[in-house]
Every structure is written in structure tokens, then in C-alpha cells.
Design a protein around this motif. Sequence first.
Motif, PDB file in Angstrom:
ATOM      1  N   GLY A  21      17.045 -64.593   6.459  1.00 16.23           N
ATOM      2  CA  GLY A  21      18.194 -63.749   6.151  1.00 16.23           C
ATOM      3  C   GLY A  21      19.066 -64.260   5.033  1.00 16.23           C
ATOM      4  O   GLY A  21      20.187 -63.781   4.847  1.00 16.23           O
ATOM      5  N   LEU A  22      18.572 -65.226   4.256  1.00 14.58           N
ATOM      6  CA  LEU A  22      19.354 -65.780   3.157  1.00 14.58           C
ATOM      7  C   LEU A  22      19.560 -64.720   2.064  1.00 14.58           C
ATOM      8  O   LEU A  22      18.630 -64.006   1.710  1.00 14.58           O
ATOM      9  N   ALA A  23      20.775 -64.634   1.543  1.00 15.69           N
ATOM     10  CA  ALA A  23      21.089 -63.644   0.510  1.00 15.69           C
ATOM     11  C   ALA A  23      20.830 -64.215  -0.878  1.00 15.69           C
ATOM     12  O   ALA A  23      20.839 -65.430  -1.074  1.00 15.69           O
ATOM     13  N   ASP A  24      20.603 -63.335  -1.834  1.00 13.91           N
ATOM     14  CA  ASP A  24      20.383 -63.749  -3.224  1.00 13.91           C
ATOM     15  C   ASP A  24      21.639 -64.409  -3.771  1.00 13.91           C
ATOM     16  O   ASP A  24      22.747 -63.894  -3.630  1.00 13.91           O
ATOM     17  N   GLY A  25      21.489 -65.589  -4.405  1.00 16.58           N
ATOM     18  CA  GLY A  25      22.622 -66.300  -4.966  1.00 16.58           C
ATOM     19  C   GLY A  25      23.324 -67.231  -3.994  1.00 16.58           C
ATOM     20  O   GLY A  25      24.236 -67.963  -4.387  1.00 16.58           O
ATOM     21  N   GLN A  26      22.907 -67.240  -2.737  1.00 11.71           N
ATOM     22  CA  GLN A  26      23.533 -68.102  -1.736  1.00 11.71           C
ATOM     23  C   GLN A  26      23.134 -69.559  -1.970  1.00 11.71           C
ATOM     24  O   GLN A  26      22.059 -69.850  -2.502  1.00 11.71           O
ATOM     25  N   PRO A  41      16.843 -59.476   7.831  1.00 16.59           N
ATOM     26  CA  PRO A  41      17.781 -59.904   8.878  1.00 16.59           C
ATOM     27  C   PRO A  41      19.203 -59.930   8.342  1.00 16.59           C
ATOM     28  O   PRO A  41      19.448 -60.275   7.193  1.00 16.59           O
ATOM     29  N   ALA A  42      20.153 -59.557   9.184  1.00 17.36           N
ATOM     30  CA  ALA A  42      21.568 -59.591   8.836  1.00 17.36           C
ATOM     31  C   ALA A  42      22.343 -59.995  10.081  1.00 17.36           C
ATOM     32  O   ALA A  42      21.778 -60.103  11.166  1.00 17.36           O
ATOM     33  N   LYS A  43      23.636 -60.233   9.919  1.00 18.25           N
ATOM     34  CA  LYS A  43      24.453 -60.647  11.054  1.00 18.25           C
ATOM     35  C   LYS A  43      24.492 -59.551  12.117  1.00 18.25           C
ATOM     36  O   LYS A  43      24.965 -58.446  11.861  1.00 18.25           O
ATOM     37  N   GLY A  44      23.970 -59.856  13.277  1.00 17.22           N
ATOM     38  CA  GLY A  44      24.036 -58.928  14.396  1.00 17.22           C
ATOM     39  C   GLY A  44      22.958 -57.864  14.418  1.00 17.22           C
ATOM     40  O   GLY A  44      22.809 -57.158  15.411  1.00 17.22           O
ATOM     41  N   ALA A  45      22.204 -57.693  13.360  1.00 18.40           N
ATOM     42  CA  ALA A  45      21.188 -56.635  13.328  1.00 18.40           C
ATOM     43  C   ALA A  45      20.197 -56.908  12.208  1.00 18.40           C
ATOM     44  O   ALA A  45      20.349 -57.836  11.436  1.00 18.40           O
TER      45      ALA A  45
END
Length: 334
Positions: free
Chosen positions: A200-205, A290-294
Motif C-alpha cells: 500500500g505504499l504511495a508514490d513519492g513516499q 490497499p488503503a487505510k481501512g479498505a
Amino acid sequence: MRNPYEVLGVPRTADAAAIKSAFRKLAKKLHPDANQDDPKSAKRFAEINQAYEIIGDEKKRKAFDRGEIDAEGKPRFHGFEGFGAHPGAGAAGSPGGAHFENFSFGPEGFRRAGGGTGARGFGGGFEDILKDVFGAAAAGQGGRRTGFGGMPFEAEDMHQPAGRDVEAAVTITLAEAAKGGTRRVHLPTGKEVEVKIPAGLADGQQIRLKGQGLPGPGAVGDALVTVTIAPHPLFERDGANLRLDLPVTLYEAVLGGKVRVPTLDGAVELNIPPGTSSGRTFRLKGKGLPAKGATGDLLVGVRIVLPKEHDIELDELMRHWRDAKPYDPRRDME
């Protein structure tokens, strides 16, 4: 690694759009998901990702073109400007009249081994350089340290940071961003470390690696690894959702039917209802990122594709249909 321009097959004069287009074509051709039987494709895919990481980023591309970083993004060493790097500097007896002094380091700290005017460009700042670079190792007895020419200075005068953070970058695939994994990353310190990629890592994180930075007198800095998600040949990211352009035949759109749809977890079947128009979007729940909670969804947009070969029978059918049952899908646009 090879020159990134050569890896992507673009000239140095190519604009950002041409570089991105070349990368996407190669990524689609060499993506591991499409070449599971070819082990070399994974290595080649990693190579084009590394190349795009350099020249696909405006700042890194300029730094590479100026020779400041190499093809892997590592800084190039150009030496110290103070050591005769400008006109007039040179050895003793040279026209500039300047020469280098020799120094030794021992139990008594730094000592000057020879006299002279010193190298031009140092001035009074050379002692500060020695303090910054060698202050921790040059500590004397009783909390005192020896400075330039054996002159003592107090430990509290050493305003040296406890440790410095370093920065690195890594490019991962969309599947790695969704499911997680591990990657080997080269740090500016010269180390190569294994980085755990969380799902679930986002781009630029950024991922912070404790204690992998530059050391200081009291502690060691951290390494900050910026993660870039490489473009996927099929899916486009839309937040936690993914978008897919799905080609369907004319008869599938007219008559309906089940079609295979790729996802990050493998292909699934999608039921296309009869009379589906091009541009209609279907939502596959939970097939996104994947994201927070869903978990996001996969949004499948239908695109009707006609056969490449000219078909006389299809022409006749369309003429008959046009004459017998005409309709205007653009009537509401006027």
C-alpha cells in the motif's frame, strides 16, 4: 549501468514526453508479468526502471547531464576546489607561489610537517574543515583537541552535528506497491541494503532506515529512501483505485458475453451485458490498491475495437443496418 539514454533508446535532446513514451513501450514489452518464462526480462525491466528514474526526473536528468551523478544516481567525485583548482594555485616555486603543506596525525593531534603560505583557497577556513572532518578522531586528553598546527581548542567549540541523514531513491513495480516486497538499494554511503517495501505504499513516499546515514560524534544519521512506482503497461493509478482500458469486439459489445480481465491478482471473468457502448465502466470491488481501512477497486472501461483486416461482409451489414435502422447518438449535443 549503461547510459540511461541508450537504455531507453532516446537521444539526449529528447523531451520529457518522448522519454516517457519510450519507457512505457519498453515497460509493456519487458514487464515480468508478461515474460514469466524469460529470466532476463526481469533484469532488463529493472534496468529501464533505473534509467527512467534518472532521466525521467527533471532534476536528476540535469544533474546527470552536468556529470554530477552517474547512471545509478550516485554522486560523482570532483575533488576539492581549494587544492589548486583555480588559476594561480600550484606547488612551491610555481608562478602562483603557493604550495601544499603536509600534516600528520598522532596522539598529539594534527601537526604541520612543513611551513609555507598554504594552499590558496583555504584561508582561515582550513582549520574548520579539519574540525568538521576529523574532530571526533582528533580528540586529545582531558576533553581538549588539537587544531591547525597543534593549536588546542576546546571540545565545546566543535559545533559538529550528531549525524547526518542521506537520501536515496528506488523504483518499484505496481504489484510491489500493492503486495509489498523487498528491494536492494545503493546508499550514498557506499552501502547496499535490503529495504522492506510495505503493502500500500504511495508514490513519492519515503522509507526511513534508522542508523544508515553518516556518522557523527554522538550518533549516526538515517537514510531516507524515496519510492517511485513505475508506470504499469495496463493499469493506471487513480488514488487507491486502478483503471484499465479493456478492448472488446463489436459482437461482444452487441451480443454480450464473458470476457477475461487482468488484475494484479490474476485474470477474472467479467460479464459484458448485450448492447454495451464503448466508454462504459465496470467496477470490480477490491481489485485495486490497499488503503487505510479498505482496498481500492478496479475500474474497467470498455473500448470497442474493430478487426484490423477490411471485412466486406461487415461493410454490407453496416450499410443494411444504417439504411434500415438509422440513429443519431449525437443528437443531444446540438
